[in-house]
Design an enzyme around this catalytic site. Structure first.
Site, PDB file in Angstrom:
ATOM      1  CE1 TYR A  53      -3.169  -2.802  -0.199  1.00  0.00           C
ATOM      2  CE2 TYR A  53      -3.778  -2.433   2.078  1.00  0.00           C
ATOM      3  CZ  TYR A  53      -3.941  -3.118   0.888  1.00  0.00           C
ATOM      4  OH  TYR A  53      -4.874  -4.112   0.796  1.00  0.00           O
ATOM      5  CB  SER A 209     -13.262  -3.406  -2.391  1.00  0.00           C
ATOM      6  OG  SER A 209     -11.994  -2.873  -2.677  1.00  0.00           O
ATOM      7  N   PRO A 210     -15.459  -3.642   0.652  1.00  0.00           N
ATOM      8  CG  PRO A 210     -15.742  -3.144   2.932  1.00  0.00           C
ATOM      9  CD  PRO A 210     -14.679  -3.334   1.869  1.00  0.00           C
ATOM     10  N   GLY A 213     -15.199  -0.242  -3.353  1.00  0.00           N
ATOM     11  CA  GLY A 213     -13.856   0.237  -3.674  1.00  0.00           C
ATOM     12  C   GLY A 213     -13.740   1.751  -3.669  1.00  0.00           C
TER      13      GLY A 213
HETATM   14  N1  LIG Z   1      -6.521  -8.196  -0.109  1.00  0.00           N
HETATM   15  C1  LIG Z   1      -6.649  -7.462  -1.182  1.00  0.00           C
HETATM   16  O1  LIG Z   1      -6.256  -7.860  -2.290  1.00  0.00           O
HETATM   17  C2  LIG Z   1      -7.265  -6.103  -1.045  1.00  0.00           C
HETATM   18  C3  LIG Z   1      -7.624  -5.376  -2.196  1.00  0.00           C
HETATM   19  C4  LIG Z   1      -8.220  -4.123  -2.009  1.00  0.00           C
HETATM   20  C5  LIG Z   1      -8.433  -3.643  -0.738  1.00  0.00           C
HETATM   21  N2  LIG Z   1      -8.034  -4.367   0.357  1.00  0.00           N
HETATM   22  C6  LIG Z   1      -8.257  -3.883   1.738  1.00  0.00           C
HETATM   23  O2  LIG Z   1      -9.626  -3.662   1.919  1.00  0.00           O
HETATM   24  C7  LIG Z   1      -9.834  -2.331   2.400  1.00  0.00           C
HETATM   25  C8  LIG Z   1     -11.159  -1.811   1.942  1.00  0.00           C
HETATM   26  O3  LIG Z   1     -11.235  -1.756   0.547  1.00  0.00           O
HETATM   27  P1  LIG Z   1     -11.130  -0.378  -0.262  1.00  0.00           P
HETATM   28  O4  LIG Z   1     -10.527   0.664   0.588  1.00  0.00           O
HETATM   29  O5  LIG Z   1     -10.494  -0.722  -1.554  1.00  0.00           O
HETATM   30  O6  LIG Z   1     -12.642  -0.054  -0.633  1.00  0.00           O
HETATM   31  P2  LIG Z   1     -13.974   0.231   0.199  1.00  0.00           P
HETATM   32  O7  LIG Z   1     -13.771  -0.061   1.628  1.00  0.00           O
HETATM   33  O8  LIG Z   1     -15.052  -0.470  -0.522  1.00  0.00           O
HETATM   34  O9  LIG Z   1     -14.159   1.773  -0.063  1.00  0.00           O
HETATM   35  C9  LIG Z   1     -13.259   2.700   0.481  1.00  0.00           C
HETATM   36  C10 LIG Z   1     -13.854   4.073   0.378  1.00  0.00           C
HETATM   37  O10 LIG Z   1     -15.091   4.082   1.017  1.00  0.00           O
HETATM   38  C11 LIG Z   1     -15.327   5.350   1.547  1.00  0.00           C
HETATM   39  N3  LIG Z   1     -16.142   5.123   2.771  1.00  0.00           N
HETATM   40  C12 LIG Z   1     -15.814   4.320   3.812  1.00  0.00           C
HETATM   41  N4  LIG Z   1     -16.804   4.310   4.739  1.00  0.00           N
HETATM   42  C13 LIG Z   1     -17.763   5.133   4.248  1.00  0.00           C
HETATM   43  C14 LIG Z   1     -19.038   5.535   4.739  1.00  0.00           C
HETATM   44  N5  LIG Z   1     -19.500   5.059   5.898  1.00  0.00           N
HETATM   45  N6  LIG Z   1     -19.764   6.400   3.996  1.00  0.00           N
HETATM   46  C15 LIG Z   1     -19.301   6.855   2.809  1.00  0.00           C
HETATM   47  N7  LIG Z   1     -18.085   6.497   2.282  1.00  0.00           N
HETATM   48  C16 LIG Z   1     -17.345   5.646   3.011  1.00  0.00           C
HETATM   49  C17 LIG Z   1     -13.987   5.938   1.887  1.00  0.00           C
HETATM   50  O11 LIG Z   1     -14.011   7.309   1.545  1.00  0.00           O
HETATM   51  P3  LIG Z   1     -12.941   8.370   2.067  1.00  0.00           P
HETATM   52  O12 LIG Z   1     -11.641   7.955   1.420  1.00  0.00           O
HETATM   53  O13 LIG Z   1     -13.467   9.642   1.556  1.00  0.00           O
HETATM   54  O14 LIG Z   1     -12.849   8.255   3.551  1.00  0.00           O
HETATM   55  C18 LIG Z   1     -13.021   5.110   1.079  1.00  0.00           C
HETATM   56  O15 LIG Z   1     -12.309   5.822   0.124  1.00  0.00           O
HETATM   57  C19 LIG Z   1      -8.629  -1.576   1.831  1.00  0.00           C
HETATM   58  O16 LIG Z   1      -8.450  -0.335   2.463  1.00  0.00           O
HETATM   59  C20 LIG Z   1      -7.543  -2.572   2.058  1.00  0.00           C
HETATM   60  O17 LIG Z   1      -7.133  -2.541   3.407  1.00  0.00           O
HETATM   61  C21 LIG Z   1      -7.471  -5.587   0.195  1.00  0.00           C
END
Ligand SMILES: NC(=O)c1ccc[n+]([C@@H]2O[C@H](COP(=O)([O-])OP(=O)(O)OC[C@H]3O[C@@H](n4cnc5c(N)ncnc54)[C@H](OP(=O)(O)O)[C@@H]3O)[C@@H](O)[C@H]2O)c1
Length: 286
Positions: A53, A209-210, A213
Site C-alpha cells: 500500500y 472493498s466491501p 472500492g
Molecule cells: N486483499 C486485497 O487484495 C485487497 C484489495 C483491495 C483492498 N483491500 C483492503 O480492503 C480495504 C477496503 O477496501 P477499499 O478501501 O479498496 O474499498 P472500500 O472499503 O469499498 O471503499 C473505500 C472508500 O469508502 C469510503 N467510505 C468508507 N466508509 C464510508 C461511509 N461510511 N460512507 C461513505 N463512504 C465511506 C472511503 O471514503 P474516504 O476515502 O473519503 O474516507 C473510502 O475511500 C482496503 O483499504 C484494504 O485494506 C485488500
C-alpha cells in the site's frame, strides 16, 4: 463496539482498511493520522494494511509506517489493536500491481514489515495473492515457517479459492489459518462460497472493498437501490446498511472498509448497531 474472533484474537466487528491513505489520491499525513485516531476512538481494534500500500517506487511499507506512527501518537490505549499486514504483492511505481509469492520474497517482505511496523512479531500476516509462477503450497510453506519462527503471531490468506483455503489449512496445521480476506460487496458477490466455507470452518472472513472500492463507495446507494432504500427507511447511510448486511451473513465476517477521512470510518463503525430484519436481509441478498 461489538467484537468478533480472528483466530486467537478478539477484534472489533468492523476493521479499518488502510489502503486509501497510501495509494493514488491519498490525503496528507495529518489527515490520515486523524482518520486512524477517529477509528480508534470509535472502538476499532483491527487495522488492515499491506507492504504494497504505497504509490511510488521506493516507498514500500508507506501504509505500515503510517499506521505505526498513528498508533504511537494516539493519546489513548492502543495496545489491543491488531494490525494485519500482507506480503506477496509489489508496486513498481508505475501504477501497476505485480506479485511475488516465492518463499525468498515472503521472508524478506516479512522482515521489512516487522521494521516498518516497529514490532517483534506481526499481529496477523496474510499472503496477499496467489502467484501463478509459484506453487501455492510453497508460498504457504513460507508463511508456516514465519509462524513457527514466531515472526508472525497469526496467519491469514487473501484472494483465495476454496481449494486454496483447504490447502492452506492443511499446510499451516489445525486451527492455524485464522482468516481469509477476499473481495465481497453488493457489486461483487462471487466470493459468497468462500464466505460460507469459512463460516463452516470457523475462519474469519474479511471482505475487502466491501463498499465497492475507492472512488465508487460514495455512490453505493445509487448503484444498488435496495441498499439506498433501506438506508433511507432507517435514517442511516447505505454504507452502514451494506456493512450490517455483511455482518449478518455469519459471525466470522469482519468487514474492513477503507477510509481516508474520519467521517467515513466513524459512520462505518456504527454498522454493528444496525439490526436489519430477515425480510430486509432477504431483499438485499436477492
Ligand atoms: N486483499 C486485497 O487484495 C485487497 C484489495 C483491495 C483492498 N483491500 C483492503 O480492503 C480495504 C477496503 O477496501 P477499499 O478501501 O479498496 O474499498 P472500500 O472499503 O469499498 O471503499 C473505500 C472508500 O469508502 C469510503 N467510505 C468508507 N466508509 C464510508 C461511509 N461510511 N460512507 C461513505 N463512504 C465511506 C472511503 O471514503 P474516504 O476515502 O473519503 O474516507 C473510502 O475511500 C482496503 O483499504 C484494504 O485494506 C485488500
Amino acid at each position: 463496539m461489538q467484537t468478533r474472533t480472528l483466530g486467537p484474537v478478539t477484534v472489533s466487528a468492523i476493521g479499518l482498511g488502510g489502503m486509501p491513505m497510501s495509494i493514488e489520491g491519498r490525503p496528507d499525513e495529518a489527515q490520515s493520522v486523524r482518520t486512524i485516531h477517529a477509528a480508534l476512538d470509535a472502538g476499532v481494534t483491527l487495522i488492515d494494511t499491506a507492504d504494497a500500500y504505497h504509490m511510488n517506487a521506493g516507498e514500500t511499507g508507506h501504509n505500515e509506517r503510517l499506521i505505526a506512527k498513528a498508533l504511537a501518537s494516539y493519546p489513548g490505549d492502543a495496545s489491543d489493536v491488531l494490525v494485519a499486514t500482507k506480503g506477496g504483492h509489489l508496486r513498481p511505481g508505475d501504477g501497476s500491481w505485480t506479485v511475488d509469492g516465492s518463499p525468498v520474497h515472503l521472508r524478506e517482505a516479512a522482515e521489512a514489515s516487522l521494521k516498518a511496523l516497529g514490532v517483534d512479531a506481526i499481529g496477523l500476516y496474510q499472503f496477499h495473492r496467489p502467484d501463478p509462477k509459484v506453487p501455492y503450497a510453497e508460498s504457504i510453506g513460507a508463511i508456516k515457517e514465519l509462524l513457527d519462527a514466531g515472526k508472525i503471531r497469526v496467519a491469514g490468506i487473501s484472494n483465495a479459492s476454496i481449494e486454496q483455503i483447504d490447502l492452506a489449512r492443511s499446510i499451516l496445521g489445525e486451527g492455524n489459518l485464522a482468516s481469509v480476506q477476499n473481495q465481497f460487496s453488493p457489486a461483487f458477490r462471487s466470493s459468497e462460497g468462500e464466505l460460507e466455507h469459512c463460516a463452516a470452518a470457523g475462519i474469519a472472513f474479511l471482505p475487502w472493498s466491501p463498499l465497492g472500492g475507492i472512488g465508487r463507495a460514495g455512490q453505493l446507494g445509487r448503484r444498488h437501490a435496495a441498499f439506498g432504500e433501506i438506508a433511507t427507511a432507517h435514517g442511516v447511510s447505505p454504507q452502514q446498511v451494506t456493512l450490517a448486511w455483511m455482518l449478518a451473513k455469519a459471525p466470522v465476517v469482519i468487514p474492513i472498509p477503507g477510509a481516508s477521512r474520519p467521517e467515513s470510518i466513524i459512520d462505518s463503525a456504527q454498522a454493528p448497531e444496525l439490526t436489519l430484519t430477515g425480510e430486509e436481509l432477504a431483499g438485499l441478498d436477492a
